[in-house]
Design an enzyme around this catalytic site. Structure first.
Site, PDB file in Angstrom:
ATOM      1  N   ASN A  62       0.842  -1.202   0.000  1.00 31.81           N
ATOM      2  CA  ASN A  62       0.000   0.000   0.000  1.00 31.81           C
ATOM      3  C   ASN A  62       0.873   1.246   0.000  1.00 31.81           C
ATOM      4  OD1 ASN A  62       0.635  -0.783   2.689  1.00 31.81           O
ATOM      5  ND2 ASN A  62      -1.072   0.367   3.529  1.00 31.81           N
ATOM      6  N   GLU A  64       0.429   5.259   0.525  1.00 30.66           N
ATOM      7  CA  GLU A  64      -0.518   6.271   0.994  1.00 30.66           C
ATOM      8  C   GLU A  64      -0.130   7.672   0.526  1.00 30.66           C
ATOM      9  OE1 GLU A  64      -1.053   5.551   5.217  1.00 30.66           O
ATOM     10  OE2 GLU A  64      -2.217   3.752   4.763  1.00 30.66           O
ATOM     11  N   CYS A  73      -4.117   0.694  -2.537  1.00 27.67           N
ATOM     12  CA  CYS A  73      -4.038  -0.569  -1.811  1.00 27.67           C
ATOM     13  C   CYS A  73      -2.888  -1.415  -2.363  1.00 27.67           C
ATOM     14  CB  CYS A  73      -5.334  -1.352  -1.972  1.00 27.67           C
ATOM     15  SG  CYS A  73      -6.720  -0.696  -1.035  1.00 27.67           S
ATOM     16  N   GLU A  75      -2.953  -4.517  -3.146  1.00 26.11           N
ATOM     17  CA  GLU A  75      -3.413  -5.365  -4.259  1.00 26.11           C
ATOM     18  C   GLU A  75      -3.356  -4.582  -5.558  1.00 26.11           C
ATOM     19  OE1 GLU A  75      -4.855  -4.741  -1.402  1.00 26.11           O
ATOM     20  OE2 GLU A  75      -5.826  -6.509  -0.546  1.00 26.11           O
ATOM     21  N   CYS A 112     -10.276  -5.392   0.442  1.00 25.22           N
ATOM     22  CA  CYS A 112     -11.439  -4.506   0.420  1.00 25.22           C
ATOM     23  C   CYS A 112     -12.276  -4.814  -0.827  1.00 25.22           C
ATOM     24  CB  CYS A 112     -10.997  -3.048   0.425  1.00 25.22           C
ATOM     25  SG  CYS A 112     -10.329  -2.454  -1.139  1.00 25.22           S
ATOM     26  N   CYS A 115     -10.725  -3.935  -4.205  1.00 27.82           N
ATOM     27  CA  CYS A 115      -9.645  -4.852  -4.627  1.00 27.82           C
ATOM     28  C   CYS A 115     -10.202  -6.214  -5.027  1.00 27.82           C
ATOM     29  CB  CYS A 115      -8.590  -4.959  -3.541  1.00 27.82           C
ATOM     30  SG  CYS A 115      -7.609  -3.442  -3.451  1.00 27.82           S
TER      31      CYS A 115
END
Ligand code: THU
Length: 160
Positions: A62, A64, A73, A75, A112, A115
């Site tokens: 990830n 940010e 993310c 993924e 999530c 993803c």
């Protein structure tokens, strides 16, 4: 009216030692990639390792951003790297693991919803199920044979 009961199979392993060698190696690759997570805002590291049909492993973490909605993310970065490096190669498996700054994550954490949809696109693009392997920092490992198990009634190109 009738009711349909949808079922899926979740494989539960007591720890990573119970995994097959390829799955254990992929999870290890994800754990090794964790150091590359850039997550100063959430303190929640996520790493993903993808096993491609050509045998190559590609990782992502990830990433940010001070503008929170821009956060990526793990993924997403892993799958995008696959598309960039090996655009014509199917994906066989993805291992996802997490680590928190504030507590020990002792259970598997599932991707999530967005993803799940991303993984689904790769399944459909290459007509190939993707095994998903999940583990926290310690404890049990979960796996499913396809993202369809955790994203039933998926929206796909067939709906367009
Ligand atoms: N995160 C992922 O990398 N993958 C997921 O499937 C869920 C959430 C990241 C995004 C953000 O950097 C941090 O976890 C906290 O939400």
């Amino acid at each position: 009216m009738k009711e349909l009961e949808l079922k899926f199979t979740l494989h539960v392993f007591e720890n990573a030692n119970e995994l097959s060698k390829p799955d254990a190696e992929l999870l290890e690759a994800a754990k090794n990639a964790m150091k590359d997570s850039y997550s100063p805002y959430s303190g929640f590291k996520v790493a993903a390792a993808v096993l491609l049909a050509n045998g190559k492993t590609v990782t992502g973490t990830n990433q940010e951003n001070a503008a929170y909605p821009v956060c990526l993310c793990a993924e997403a970065t892993a799958l995008s790297a696959c598309s960039a490096l090996y655009p014509d190669v199917a994906i066989n498996k993805i291992a996802i693991t997490v680590k928190s700054k504030s507590h020990v994550v002792n259970h598997p954490v599932a991707p999530c919803g967005v993803c799940r949809q991303r993984i689904s696109e790769y399944e459909n693009r290459f007509n190939n199920n993707i095994e998903i392997i999940l583990m926290g920092e310690e404890g049990q490992v979960y796996s499913v044979n396809t993202v369809k198990d955790i994203l039933p009634l998926t929206f796909t190109k067939a709906d367009l």
